[in-house]
Design a protein around this motif. Sequence first.
Motif, PDB file in Angstrom:
ATOM      1  N   SER A   1      49.132  38.862  47.064  1.00  0.00           N
ATOM      2  CA  SER A   1      47.767  39.120  47.527  1.00  0.00           C
ATOM      3  C   SER A   1      46.927  39.767  46.441  1.00  0.00           C
ATOM      4  CB  SER A   1      47.787  40.007  48.781  1.00  0.00           C
ATOM      5  OG  SER A   1      48.299  41.294  48.483  1.00  0.00           O
ATOM      6  N   CYS A   2      47.522  40.652  45.655  1.00  0.00           N
ATOM      7  CA  CYS A   2      46.802  41.295  44.560  1.00  0.00           C
ATOM      8  C   CYS A   2      46.305  40.262  43.558  1.00  0.00           C
ATOM      9  CB  CYS A   2      47.694  42.323  43.876  1.00  0.00           C
ATOM     10  SG  CYS A   2      46.995  43.063  42.380  1.00  0.00           S
ATOM     11  N   VAL A   3      47.203  39.370  43.139  1.00  0.00           N
ATOM     12  CA  VAL A   3      46.850  38.383  42.122  1.00  0.00           C
ATOM     13  C   VAL A   3      45.895  37.341  42.682  1.00  0.00           C
ATOM     14  CG1 VAL A   3      47.755  36.540  40.653  1.00  0.00           C
ATOM     15  CG2 VAL A   3      48.964  38.724  40.805  1.00  0.00           C
ATOM     16  N   PHE A   4      46.226  36.783  43.853  1.00  0.00           N
ATOM     17  CA  PHE A   4      45.417  35.696  44.400  1.00  0.00           C
ATOM     18  C   PHE A   4      44.012  36.185  44.768  1.00  0.00           C
ATOM     19  CE2 PHE A   4      43.833  32.466  47.152  1.00  0.00           C
ATOM     20  CZ  PHE A   4      44.471  31.295  46.782  1.00  0.00           C
ATOM     21  N   GLU A   5      43.935  37.278  45.519  1.00  0.00           N
ATOM     22  CA  GLU A   5      42.628  37.770  45.945  1.00  0.00           C
ATOM     23  C   GLU A   5      41.857  38.377  44.784  1.00  0.00           C
ATOM     24  OE1 GLU A   5      42.807  40.049  49.610  1.00  0.00           O
ATOM     25  OE2 GLU A   5      44.586  38.924  50.224  1.00  0.00           O
ATOM     26  N   GLY A   6      42.584  38.989  43.821  1.00  0.00           N
ATOM     27  CA  GLY A   6      41.901  39.479  42.628  1.00  0.00           C
ATOM     28  C   GLY A   6      41.276  38.340  41.835  1.00  0.00           C
ATOM     29  N   THR A   7      42.010  37.241  41.697  1.00  0.00           N
ATOM     30  CA  THR A   7      41.470  36.055  41.036  1.00  0.00           C
ATOM     31  C   THR A   7      40.256  35.523  41.783  1.00  0.00           C
ATOM     32  OG1 THR A   7      43.639  35.436  40.151  1.00  0.00           O
ATOM     33  CG2 THR A   7      42.009  33.677  40.373  1.00  0.00           C
ATOM     34  N   MET A   8      40.341  35.522  43.098  1.00  0.00           N
ATOM     35  CA  MET A   8      39.227  35.037  43.914  1.00  0.00           C
ATOM     36  C   MET A   8      37.979  35.899  43.703  1.00  0.00           C
ATOM     37  SD  MET A   8      39.004  34.804  48.062  1.00  0.00           S
ATOM     38  CE  MET A   8      38.884  36.602  48.163  1.00  0.00           C
ATOM     39  N   TYR A   9      38.145  37.218  43.696  1.00  0.00           N
ATOM     40  CA  TYR A   9      36.996  38.100  43.517  1.00  0.00           C
ATOM     41  C   TYR A   9      36.390  37.947  42.122  1.00  0.00           C
ATOM     42  CZ  TYR A   9      37.841  40.530  47.921  1.00  0.00           C
ATOM     43  OH  TYR A   9      37.977  40.829  49.243  1.00  0.00           O
ATOM     44  N   LEU A  10      37.225  37.745  41.110  1.00  0.00           N
ATOM     45  CA  LEU A  10      36.692  37.529  39.765  1.00  0.00           C
ATOM     46  C   LEU A  10      35.944  36.207  39.693  1.00  0.00           C
ATOM     47  CD1 LEU A  10      39.651  38.818  37.559  1.00  0.00           C
ATOM     48  CD2 LEU A  10      37.456  39.926  37.958  1.00  0.00           C
ATOM     49  N   PHE A  11      36.472  35.192  40.367  1.00  0.00           N
ATOM     50  CA  PHE A  11      35.765  33.918  40.417  1.00  0.00           C
ATOM     51  C   PHE A  11      34.403  34.082  41.092  1.00  0.00           C
ATOM     52  CE2 PHE A  11      34.610  30.023  42.644  1.00  0.00           C
ATOM     53  CZ  PHE A  11      34.639  29.088  41.609  1.00  0.00           C
ATOM     54  N   ILE A  12      34.372  34.859  42.197  1.00  0.00           N
ATOM     55  CA  ILE A  12      33.114  35.106  42.897  1.00  0.00           C
ATOM     56  C   ILE A  12      32.098  35.760  41.959  1.00  0.00           C
ATOM     57  CG2 ILE A  12      32.048  36.514  44.708  1.00  0.00           C
ATOM     58  CD1 ILE A  12      34.583  36.021  46.375  1.00  0.00           C
ATOM     59  N   PHE A  13      32.581  36.663  41.102  1.00  0.00           N
ATOM     60  CA  PHE A  13      31.680  37.333  40.169  1.00  0.00           C
ATOM     61  C   PHE A  13      31.166  36.385  39.097  1.00  0.00           C
ATOM     62  CE2 PHE A  13      31.016  39.671  36.180  1.00  0.00           C
ATOM     63  CZ  PHE A  13      30.048  40.591  36.579  1.00  0.00           C
ATOM     64  N   PHE A  14      32.018  35.503  38.600  1.00  0.00           N
ATOM     65  CA  PHE A  14      31.675  34.701  37.427  1.00  0.00           C
ATOM     66  C   PHE A  14      31.091  33.324  37.732  1.00  0.00           C
ATOM     67  CE2 PHE A  14      34.918  37.449  35.266  1.00  0.00           C
ATOM     68  CZ  PHE A  14      34.078  37.966  34.290  1.00  0.00           C
ATOM     69  N   TRP A  15      31.272  32.805  38.957  1.00  0.00           N
ATOM     70  CA  TRP A  15      30.949  31.393  39.157  1.00  0.00           C
ATOM     71  C   TRP A  15      29.469  31.077  38.953  1.00  0.00           C
ATOM     72  CZ3 TRP A  15      27.563  29.378  42.765  1.00  0.00           C
ATOM     73  CH2 TRP A  15      27.220  30.176  43.870  1.00  0.00           C
ATOM     74  N   SER A  16      28.572  31.954  39.425  1.00  0.00           N
ATOM     75  CA  SER A  16      27.146  31.655  39.292  1.00  0.00           C
ATOM     76  C   SER A  16      26.715  31.652  37.829  1.00  0.00           C
ATOM     77  CB  SER A  16      26.318  32.659  40.101  1.00  0.00           C
ATOM     78  OG  SER A  16      26.617  33.991  39.716  1.00  0.00           O
ATOM     79  N   ALA A  17      27.228  32.612  37.043  1.00  0.00           N
ATOM     80  CA  ALA A  17      26.889  32.641  35.621  1.00  0.00           C
ATOM     81  C   ALA A  17      27.494  31.458  34.885  1.00  0.00           C
ATOM     82  CB  ALA A  17      27.377  33.949  34.999  1.00  0.00           C
ATOM     83  N   ALA A  18      28.725  31.073  35.260  1.00  0.00           N
ATOM     84  CA  ALA A  18      29.373  29.929  34.612  1.00  0.00           C
ATOM     85  C   ALA A  18      28.602  28.639  34.872  1.00  0.00           C
ATOM     86  CB  ALA A  18      30.812  29.804  35.099  1.00  0.00           C
TER      87      ALA A  18
END
Length: 429
Positions: free
Chosen positions: A280-297
């Motif tokens: 859960s740490c890795v998967f949800e952490g990855t998800m939250y980082l994606f949420i942060f970066f997707w609009s800028a990407a």
Amino acid sequence: MDFYQLNLAVFVATNGYLLYRQYNSNSNKKTKEDIDLSLAGSADLETAEKRPDGGAARRFQFNFFLPYALAVAADWLQGPHIYAIYKYEKNLPEKMVAALYAAGFVSGGSAPPLLVDWLIDLGGNERVSVMYCGLYMITCLTMLSDSLLVLFFGRLTGGVSTTLLFSVFEAWMISTYHEQGLHTSGLELSTVFGNMTTLSCMVAIASGVFGDVLVTYSGTRTWPFMASCLCCVGAAFLISKIWNENFGKRSSEQTSLQDLKSGLSAILGDAKIMSLGITSCVFEGTMYLFIFFWSAALASARSQVGSTDDLPFGLIFSSFMCAMMTGSAIFTLQTSTKTVQSTTDMLMTVTLVGCVGAYFPSMAHLKSELIEDGIRGRVYSILRFPLNVFVVVAHSLDVEGDAHRNHVFLACASLLLVAFLVSRRYLVQ
């Protein structure tokens, strides 16, 4: 119809088909149960009459899902616009935006392991759920200010409220499910978890589209946050009217420190729970980082092809949620038996392919099976602590530019592979 609208339309059609299949599957299952009951002996019929009926199960789901839908709507309405309002309306540098995000995860990770169970013991799951609504309203209202102090305060309250959303609501649902003996009604917890994800996705899809409409007509990204406030008011009203209070099974003599120790002992003493925490740490952490970066990407990719048009962030977000809903439907259709082993197989698959929609019901079902009711709230809170640390550390290293984002995505992909290997080592029987 442009690309984004066409993409969303295809996803909606796909989900419509999958939901139709789910409906047929549930209808066939109900017909089989009725046939089995008609063939049962008188003793079986007498026992069946004492069980909660389908009406009780439907009332339970209705009473839970109605305020829950408004609570998650408050979260989904403003979610796609947080980065954009910081970056493009308030003109904050990337480093400051990352610091604001990190502040939310710091508050979400530091207080709740000791706080959540204490609050539940003091006021009960119902009152703490209402508290979530109040804290989230404060978070949304701070977005009207340009003061960094106010914005940071909003992220702090947002971190605590998000932790409450992903712990207290589920704790109330599971406790009420067991208190009412609904396991004898034919309603499985795994089904409720699948419905939670499906409902959350449907609400997110509608919220993304509605949020874009609000932004288009108002010319500002603050309106989705005000709509979130209205959802919080509605959720708090419904919770106070239709929910029955429950406190779980916590002993009145147990202190918060003992809560923390018992929760840590449960996690460290069980390799399966520990592996769930790592995954859960890795998967949800990855998800939250994606949420942060997707609009800028996406904005960077769009500028590289020479386009200067604004991206429809809400519409794109709705497409993401449609994909998530597809994953939830696949979980429901492919894991009909809902055993620990079948759900573990699904969890390992989604960890490899990044299928978020199937991840949440898989993880929720495994946690409901492996974690006892009496320690559920504190274990859930403790498991979110390393997740928040993971995201805070990642944000502390954030810099401007595409190269950094690409490195983050590659690192997250590598960590997901590690999570898969851990799950395979400790969860597989």
